[in-house]
Design a protein around this motif. Structure first.
Motif, PDB file in Angstrom:
ATOM      1  N   GLY A  58      88.979  89.759  52.349  1.00  0.00           N
ATOM      2  CA  GLY A  58      88.675  90.246  51.008  1.00  0.00           C
ATOM      3  C   GLY A  58      88.879  89.209  49.922  1.00  0.00           C
ATOM      4  O   GLY A  58      88.606  89.483  48.746  1.00  0.00           O
ATOM      5  N   THR A  59      89.358  88.022  50.321  1.00  0.00           N
ATOM      6  CA  THR A  59      89.723  87.007  49.328  1.00  0.00           C
ATOM      7  C   THR A  59      88.958  85.699  49.491  1.00  0.00           C
ATOM      8  O   THR A  59      88.550  85.083  48.494  1.00  0.00           O
ATOM      9  CB  THR A  59      91.237  86.713  49.422  1.00  0.00           C
ATOM     10  N   PHE A  60      88.736  85.266  50.725  1.00  0.00           N
ATOM     11  CA  PHE A  60      88.176  83.951  50.985  1.00  0.00           C
ATOM     12  C   PHE A  60      86.757  84.047  51.553  1.00  0.00           C
ATOM     13  O   PHE A  60      86.407  85.021  52.224  1.00  0.00           O
ATOM     14  CB  PHE A  60      89.070  83.179  51.957  1.00  0.00           C
ATOM     15  N   ARG A  61      85.988  82.984  51.302  1.00  0.00           N
ATOM     16  CA  ARG A  61      84.609  82.970  51.771  1.00  0.00           C
ATOM     17  C   ARG A  61      84.524  82.895  53.288  1.00  0.00           C
ATOM     18  O   ARG A  61      83.676  83.522  53.912  1.00  0.00           O
ATOM     19  CB  ARG A  61      83.861  81.771  51.164  1.00  0.00           C
ATOM     20  N   VAL A  62      85.394  82.111  53.885  1.00  0.00           N
ATOM     21  CA  VAL A  62      85.393  81.922  55.337  1.00  0.00           C
ATOM     22  C   VAL A  62      86.811  82.138  55.847  1.00  0.00           C
ATOM     23  O   VAL A  62      87.773  81.616  55.278  1.00  0.00           O
ATOM     24  CB  VAL A  62      84.914  80.499  55.722  1.00  0.00           C
ATOM     25  N   VAL A  63      86.941  82.890  56.922  1.00  0.00           N
ATOM     26  CA  VAL A  63      88.221  83.067  57.598  1.00  0.00           C
ATOM     27  C   VAL A  63      88.058  82.556  59.024  1.00  0.00           C
ATOM     28  O   VAL A  63      87.108  82.931  59.721  1.00  0.00           O
ATOM     29  CB  VAL A  63      88.666  84.539  57.612  1.00  0.00           C
ATOM     30  N   VAL A  64      88.963  81.681  59.443  1.00  0.00           N
ATOM     31  CA  VAL A  64      88.953  81.148  60.796  1.00  0.00           C
ATOM     32  C   VAL A  64      90.153  81.726  61.546  1.00  0.00           C
ATOM     33  O   VAL A  64      91.292  81.526  61.140  1.00  0.00           O
ATOM     34  CB  VAL A  64      89.010  79.605  60.804  1.00  0.00           C
ATOM     35  N   LEU A  65      89.868  82.445  62.619  1.00  0.00           N
ATOM     36  CA  LEU A  65      90.909  83.033  63.454  1.00  0.00           C
ATOM     37  C   LEU A  65      90.956  82.235  64.755  1.00  0.00           C
ATOM     38  O   LEU A  65      90.020  82.258  65.551  1.00  0.00           O
ATOM     39  CB  LEU A  65      90.580  84.500  63.746  1.00  0.00           C
ATOM     40  N   GLN A  66      92.031  81.489  64.939  1.00  0.00           N
ATOM     41  CA  GLN A  66      92.105  80.611  66.101  1.00  0.00           C
ATOM     42  C   GLN A  66      93.292  80.966  66.984  1.00  0.00           C
ATOM     43  O   GLN A  66      94.315  81.451  66.521  1.00  0.00           O
ATOM     44  CB  GLN A  66      92.184  79.148  65.667  1.00  0.00           C
ATOM     45  N   GLY A  67      93.132  80.718  68.268  1.00  0.00           N
ATOM     46  CA  GLY A  67      94.173  81.018  69.235  1.00  0.00           C
ATOM     47  C   GLY A  67      93.631  80.802  70.629  1.00  0.00           C
ATOM     48  O   GLY A  67      92.438  80.547  70.813  1.00  0.00           O
ATOM     49  N   PRO A  68      94.476  80.904  71.647  1.00  0.00           N
ATOM     50  CA  PRO A  68      94.027  80.633  73.015  1.00  0.00           C
ATOM     51  C   PRO A  68      93.011  81.654  73.494  1.00  0.00           C
ATOM     52  O   PRO A  68      92.902  82.762  72.967  1.00  0.00           O
ATOM     53  CB  PRO A  68      95.321  80.703  73.832  1.00  0.00           C
ATOM     54  N   ARG A  69      92.256  81.257  74.503  1.00  0.00           N
ATOM     55  CA  ARG A  69      91.330  82.196  75.131  1.00  0.00           C
ATOM     56  C   ARG A  69      92.090  83.424  75.635  1.00  0.00           C
ATOM     57  O   ARG A  69      93.226  83.333  76.053  1.00  0.00           O
ATOM     58  CB  ARG A  69      90.605  81.534  76.303  1.00  0.00           C
ATOM     59  N   GLN A  70      91.415  84.566  75.578  1.00  0.00           N
ATOM     60  CA  GLN A  70      91.949  85.825  76.109  1.00  0.00           C
ATOM     61  C   GLN A  70      93.156  86.345  75.334  1.00  0.00           C
ATOM     62  O   GLN A  70      93.924  87.155  75.850  1.00  0.00           O
ATOM     63  CB  GLN A  70      92.319  85.680  77.591  1.00  0.00           C
ATOM     64  N   SER A  71      93.334  85.876  74.091  1.00  0.00           N
ATOM     65  CA  SER A  71      94.459  86.381  73.304  1.00  0.00           C
ATOM     66  C   SER A  71      94.089  87.607  72.476  1.00  0.00           C
ATOM     67  O   SER A  71      94.962  88.217  71.850  1.00  0.00           O
ATOM     68  CB  SER A  71      95.000  85.284  72.377  1.00  0.00           C
ATOM     69  N   GLY A  72      92.790  87.971  72.460  1.00  0.00           N
ATOM     70  CA  GLY A  72      92.375  89.177  71.744  1.00  0.00           C
ATOM     71  C   GLY A  72      91.625  88.920  70.458  1.00  0.00           C
ATOM     72  O   GLY A  72      91.415  89.855  69.673  1.00  0.00           O
ATOM     73  N   LYS A  73      91.175  87.683  70.226  1.00  0.00           N
ATOM     74  CA  LYS A  73      90.490  87.365  68.964  1.00  0.00           C
ATOM     75  C   LYS A  73      89.194  88.161  68.801  1.00  0.00           C
ATOM     76  O   LYS A  73      88.928  88.727  67.742  1.00  0.00           O
ATOM     77  CB  LYS A  73      90.177  85.855  68.899  1.00  0.00           C
ATOM     78  N   THR A  74      88.389  88.181  69.856  1.00  0.00           N
ATOM     79  CA  THR A  74      87.094  88.862  69.776  1.00  0.00           C
ATOM     80  C   THR A  74      87.278  90.352  69.545  1.00  0.00           C
ATOM     81  O   THR A  74      86.610  90.956  68.699  1.00  0.00           O
ATOM     82  CB  THR A  74      86.294  88.628  71.065  1.00  0.00           C
ATOM     83  N   THR A  75      88.194  90.956  70.269  1.00  0.00           N
ATOM     84  CA  THR A  75      88.448  92.389  70.126  1.00  0.00           C
ATOM     85  C   THR A  75      88.900  92.718  68.716  1.00  0.00           C
ATOM     86  O   THR A  75      88.426  93.686  68.101  1.00  0.00           O
ATOM     87  CB  THR A  75      89.515  92.838  71.134  1.00  0.00           C
TER      88      THR A  75
END
Length: 426
Positions: A20-37
């Motif tokens: 709600g604040t920034f134009r782009v949000v980058v969510l990073q973390g290891p594979r299978q940590s639940g980012k996509t879900t």
């Protein structure tokens, strides 16, 4: 297995706020940590692209501008690093044209800023959030973890009032075997609840994917088959000081520079993390050498062939190190959700005085943490913590010795011994 679509993630409020604040949000973390879900769950509508889709990836590489043009926002691009520099540049141009908040949510399994091909960092346009595998707090569906309780108590009062609140908590009911089971399970949703044998197979396949898909694809590493061996060597050293010369001598990777590069690849994919040494003007003998931790103890245990039954044996060789990494990882995961500005480090000096973990606030005050795999705690277990308290005065807010016993006790002024389970069940 834990259903990551059901459990609440601690970082979710921060992610919603960022969108709600920034134009782009980058969510990073290891594979299978639940980012996509998590990305799919919190973004209603919009457009979703996964660059793990073999039919979609060529489009992202050949015509990134066309791929994202005139799409319903927010645009979610999963595993964005696979699209390379041109896709990042297309996102940059798109949000410059339309600077509305929440335009893009990008997820990535590599540290976004360290992937060599991504020369554009979206500086000034993006905010970066980290999503680790599940914390014990999330698995327990609890909203009262040690870090949040301590930070809240210190904000509202003093170390004494914080300590009093901790001492009033009910005794722990977690057994030695249950601690070992949590350590060996780790936090990856797919691995939790598997048998030791099945978990070992899952992690073996996971490491292969992380190596062949991410490290080789983005770095061109020629000796990718050696990376699992390096990860096992780090697992054997988890919670220990990182001495690159010793690591190189054991692995014999060409040059010491090659060993350092390959270690950086494991860090880039969030499998390994360094804990820097802490120093202040009052501690002139402090060493700056980092400790190294495997970022999930389930992964570390699998790489070492450790089971819950073997780890619950008091004489197990890796017992103390895995308990320490377990606590450090848990506190880091909780901090990412509620206080990402905290700085984590350890203390050790040339005279052998050491403290496992220091959690420093932006104003320089800190909480000190020691981790003991045993159930019995004595004042001597906090001697270096007490020395540091006396050295730095009021900057030392609270000292905590985590142990596997049942009772919380006061050890000395501003220093308390607490059951390890208080990390997630206060």
């Amino acid at each position: 297995m834990v259903d990551s679509a059901v459990l609440q993630r601690g970082i979710e409020p921060a992610l919603r706020h960022a969108l709600g604040t920034f134009r782009v949000v980058v969510l990073q973390g290891p594979r299978q940590s639940g980012k996509t879900t998590l990305a799919r769950r919190i973004v209603g509508g919009g457009t979703f692209f996964s660059l793990d889709d073999p039919a979609l990836l060529p489009l992202a590489l050949d015509d990134p501008t066309g791929l994202i043009a005139d799409r319903a926002r927010p645009v979610i691009i999963d595993e964005v690093q696979r699209g390379g520099d041109d896709l990042v540049r297309a996102v940059k141009l798109a949000v410059d044209s339309d600077p509305s908040p929440g335009g893009f949510l990008l997820t990535g399994s590599t540290s976004f800023l360290t992937v060599p091909v991504l020369s554009e960092s979206l500086a000034g346009r993006a905010v970066f959030l980290d999503l680790a595998p599940f914390s014990q707090l999330e698995i327990a569906r609890s909203d009262a973890g040690l870090l949040s309780v301590v930070l809240d108590a210190l904000t509202r009062g003093t170390a004494s009032s914080a300590g009093s609140r901790l001492l009033e908590a009910p005794p722990s009911t977690v057994t030695q075997l249950e601690y070992a089971q949590r350590i060996c399970s780790g936090g990856y949703p797919e691995a939790i609840g598997l048998s030791d044998a099945d978990r070992g197979l899952w992690f073996s396949a996971y490491v292969h994917t992380a190596v062949t898909r991410d490290v080789v694809e983005f770095t061109g590493a020629r000796r990718s088959s050696e990376l699992p061996r390096l990860l096992r060597a780090i697992a054997a050293r988890t919670a220990g000081e990182l001495v690159m010369a010793d690591l190189h001598r054991d692995l014999e990777f060409g040059s010491i520079e090659t060993t350092a590069d390959y270690l950086s690849y494991l860090e880039m994919t969030h499998l390994v993390a360094r804990l820097p040494g802490w120093a202040t003007g009052a501690a002139t003998r402090a060493k700056k050498r980092s400790k190294v931790h495997v970022t999930d103890t389930g992964l570390a245990a699998a790489m070492l062939g450790v089971t819950a039954a073997s780890l619950s044996n008091p004489t197990a060789a890796s017992r103390g190190a895995l308990h320490e990494s377990f606590a450090v990882n848990e506190l880091r995961r909780q901090a990412a959700a509620i206080a990402p500005d905290l700085r984590f480090s350890h203390y050790r000096d040339s005279r052998g005085r050491e403290v496992d973990l220091l959690i420093e606030r932006p104003d320089g005050r800190f909480i000190a943490v020691e981790v003991k795999a045993g159930a019995t705690v004595r004042p001597a277990d906090a001697k270096w913590m007490a020395w540091l308290r006396d050295l730095v005065g009021d900057r030392f807010e609270l000292g905590i010795v985590l142990h596997t016993g049942r009772q919380p006790i006061r050890l000395s002024e501003r220093i308390f011994a607490l059951p390890l389970s208080f990390l997630w069940e206060l």
